[in-house]
Design a protein around this motif. Sequence first.
Motif, PDB file in Angstrom:
ATOM      1  N   UNK A   1     -51.240 -53.665   3.205  1.00 26.45           N
ATOM      2  CA  UNK A   1     -50.093 -53.310   3.888  1.00 26.45           C
ATOM      3  C   UNK A   1     -50.311 -52.901   5.469  1.00 26.45           C
ATOM      4  N   UNK A   2     -50.149 -54.306   6.091  1.00 23.91           N
ATOM      5  CA  UNK A   2     -50.863 -54.515   7.900  1.00 23.91           C
ATOM      6  C   UNK A   2     -49.990 -53.443   8.529  1.00 23.91           C
ATOM      7  N   UNK A   3     -50.427 -52.428   9.905  1.00 26.23           N
ATOM      8  CA  UNK A   3     -49.341 -52.748  10.922  1.00 26.23           C
ATOM      9  C   UNK A   3     -49.968 -53.010  12.245  1.00 26.23           C
ATOM     10  N   UNK A   4     -49.807 -53.825  12.553  1.00 21.81           N
ATOM     11  CA  UNK A   4     -49.486 -54.796  13.991  1.00 21.81           C
ATOM     12  C   UNK A   4     -49.696 -53.605  15.065  1.00 21.81           C
ATOM     13  N   UNK A   5     -50.451 -54.383  16.362  1.00 20.51           N
ATOM     14  CA  UNK A   5     -49.807 -52.893  16.858  1.00 20.51           C
ATOM     15  C   UNK A   5     -49.179 -54.261  17.664  1.00 20.51           C
ATOM     16  N   UNK A   6     -48.588 -53.258  18.747  1.00 21.79           N
ATOM     17  CA  UNK A   6     -47.471 -53.997  19.235  1.00 21.79           C
ATOM     18  C   UNK A   6     -47.671 -55.745  20.347  1.00 21.79           C
ATOM     19  N   UNK A   7     -48.739 -55.266  21.142  1.00 25.36           N
ATOM     20  CA  UNK A   7     -49.426 -56.476  21.635  1.00 25.36           C
ATOM     21  C   UNK A   7     -49.786 -57.363  20.912  1.00 25.36           C
ATOM     22  N   UNK A   8     -49.832 -57.467  19.153  1.00 24.93           N
ATOM     23  CA  UNK A   8     -49.795 -58.442  18.848  1.00 24.93           C
ATOM     24  C   UNK A   8     -49.030 -58.984  18.965  1.00 24.93           C
ATOM     25  N   UNK A   9     -47.904 -58.538  18.337  1.00 29.97           N
ATOM     26  CA  UNK A   9     -46.610 -59.184  18.141  1.00 29.97           C
ATOM     27  C   UNK A   9     -45.939 -59.811  19.840  1.00 29.97           C
ATOM     28  N   UNK A  10     -46.551 -59.150  20.024  1.00 29.00           N
ATOM     29  CA  UNK A  10     -46.615 -59.802  21.954  1.00 29.00           C
ATOM     30  C   UNK A  10     -47.237 -60.834  22.297  1.00 29.00           C
ATOM     31  N   UNK A  11     -47.749 -61.027  22.065  1.00 33.16           N
ATOM     32  CA  UNK A  11     -48.755 -62.501  21.921  1.00 33.16           C
ATOM     33  C   UNK A  11     -48.541 -63.242  20.950  1.00 33.16           C
ATOM     34  N   UNK A  12     -48.587 -62.691  20.341  1.00 31.63           N
ATOM     35  CA  UNK A  12     -48.185 -64.146  18.747  1.00 31.63           C
ATOM     36  C   UNK A  12     -46.567 -64.824  18.916  1.00 31.63           C
ATOM     37  N   UNK A  13     -45.394 -64.091  19.886  1.00 31.72           N
ATOM     38  CA  UNK A  13     -44.122 -64.377  19.895  1.00 31.72           C
ATOM     39  C   UNK A  13     -44.379 -65.049  21.780  1.00 31.72           C
ATOM     40  N   UNK A  14     -45.604 -64.395  22.477  1.00 31.46           N
ATOM     41  CA  UNK A  14     -45.641 -65.359  23.854  1.00 31.46           C
ATOM     42  C   UNK A  14     -44.484 -64.581  24.223  1.00 31.46           C
ATOM     43  N   UNK A  15     -44.765 -62.921  24.430  1.00 32.00           N
ATOM     44  CA  UNK A  15     -43.864 -61.753  24.947  1.00 32.00           C
ATOM     45  C   UNK A  15     -42.012 -62.555  24.737  1.00 32.00           C
ATOM     46  N   UNK A  16     -42.338 -62.844  23.151  1.00 30.82           N
ATOM     47  CA  UNK A  16     -40.817 -62.847  22.813  1.00 30.82           C
ATOM     48  C   UNK A  16     -40.041 -64.386  23.453  1.00 30.82           C
ATOM     49  N   UNK A  17     -41.107 -64.776  24.496  1.00 31.47           N
ATOM     50  CA  UNK A  17     -40.727 -66.528  25.061  1.00 31.47           C
ATOM     51  C   UNK A  17     -40.635 -67.691  24.059  1.00 31.47           C
ATOM     52  N   UNK A  18     -41.403 -67.595  22.536  1.00 27.59           N
ATOM     53  CA  UNK A  18     -41.202 -68.633  22.102  1.00 27.59           C
ATOM     54  C   UNK A  18     -39.300 -68.960  21.602  1.00 27.59           C
ATOM     55  N   UNK A  19     -39.611 -70.106  21.846  1.00 25.26           N
ATOM     56  CA  UNK A  19     -38.335 -70.668  20.567  1.00 25.26           C
ATOM     57  C   UNK A  19     -38.042 -69.434  19.587  1.00 25.26           C
ATOM     58  N   UNK A  20     -37.269 -69.007  19.249  1.00 24.79           N
ATOM     59  CA  UNK A  20     -36.457 -68.494  17.737  1.00 24.79           C
ATOM     60  C   UNK A  20     -36.048 -69.261  16.613  1.00 24.79           C
TER      61      UNK A  20
END
Length: 423
Positions: free
Chosen positions: A81-100
Amino acid sequence: MCKTKMAINATSPTSTPRTPSTTSSTARASATSLTFSDQNPSTSYASTSASTGYRLSSSNSISTSSRNSLPTLRETLPENPHIYDFSEIRAATNNFLSKRHSSSTPCWRCTLRGADVIVFQRKLRRKINDLRSLLSIICRCHHVNIVKLLGASISGDHVYLVYDFVAGGNLADCLRNARNANFTVLSTWMSRMQVATDLAHALDYVHNKNGVSIDFVHNHIKSSAIIVTEPDFNARVCHFGAAQLCGEVENQFATAGEKLGEIVEESPPARRSGRPEVQFSGVRGYMSPEYQTTGVATQESDVYAFGVVLLELLSGEEPLKFRFDEKTRDFVRISVVETARVAVDGGGGGGVRRWVDRRLKDSFPIDIADKLTRVALDCVHVEADKRPNMSRVADKVSTLYLKSKNWSESIKMPDMSVSLVPR
């Protein structure tokens, strides 16, 4: 046989259509071909057990005697199981600005570590001391009809759950098309029986056959959390493990966590002064009576939600809807559970025939539809202790699936095509 074609791109090449059986769980598992792949690309896997039909992701050889034991096979599967760094989540989602990906739930489809995933944001209801240990327990569970949990990340009061992305349409959209009320993807009886069977076996696995000695509770059973994939209308359940990781079932999971090394920290006790405030999330129409009262999720409340989905699948209607009455000048509440009870009480199958989704055009076995409706009504019994166990429910649904298949073959349905796009 009826040939169907559905315009959904499935991304699960390892999932093969299952033919349900009324035999034991071991026999069912032996007849199913499943493929498990490790998230670590540096490891190669080539061992296949001919006796079980499982392709094993293991670099170590397995003795012949242990191959026949499904729990032993499960223990040999790699768990990363992966423990993702929060920075990875933010980068992948464009700081949560990507379309839901969904308008109702905070979630984003993105790419993480080279994998096509979907990230769900949920409220964290308790602290987790050892996220990796907890994830390893949950990720030890594998089932062809459950969307795979890849890992998680925690930031502040939220947990971000990363699941493997499965292309398809959710069951709610497949049943009800907003642009064309007369259109449904699930236009045949067998397509709905396939969804019902897959869902029953997935929930049976969650409750009784996960192999980790923990009383798992799903707590998110609803039509919008079930993905229907092509080409055989297989169903896959989303949000597995979310209830445990978010603390929605902390009382049930804390005991198991303590046995596994104090991986769960209890939330602070409620204040003694004043009335304790019960906060819980749920979807109107799927919540059992006791869950609405206490906010405590149990396996019995899962069974209730499954029964509602089954009635929804049979009727094509929403669990709850409101109709404006011209006489009383007020809105009237209509429950699919109540209408199903009225249909069954009609006797002779006539009431059920008129209650079942009219878009099936009476092309379904009435006696089987009547029995399946009664199974669903047993699941939504008002008293929790009178609801059947999911193993019993799965066996009954499998039996009705096989009878439906015999019925379908006997009438020799013509070839047809199905598309998600309304015609």
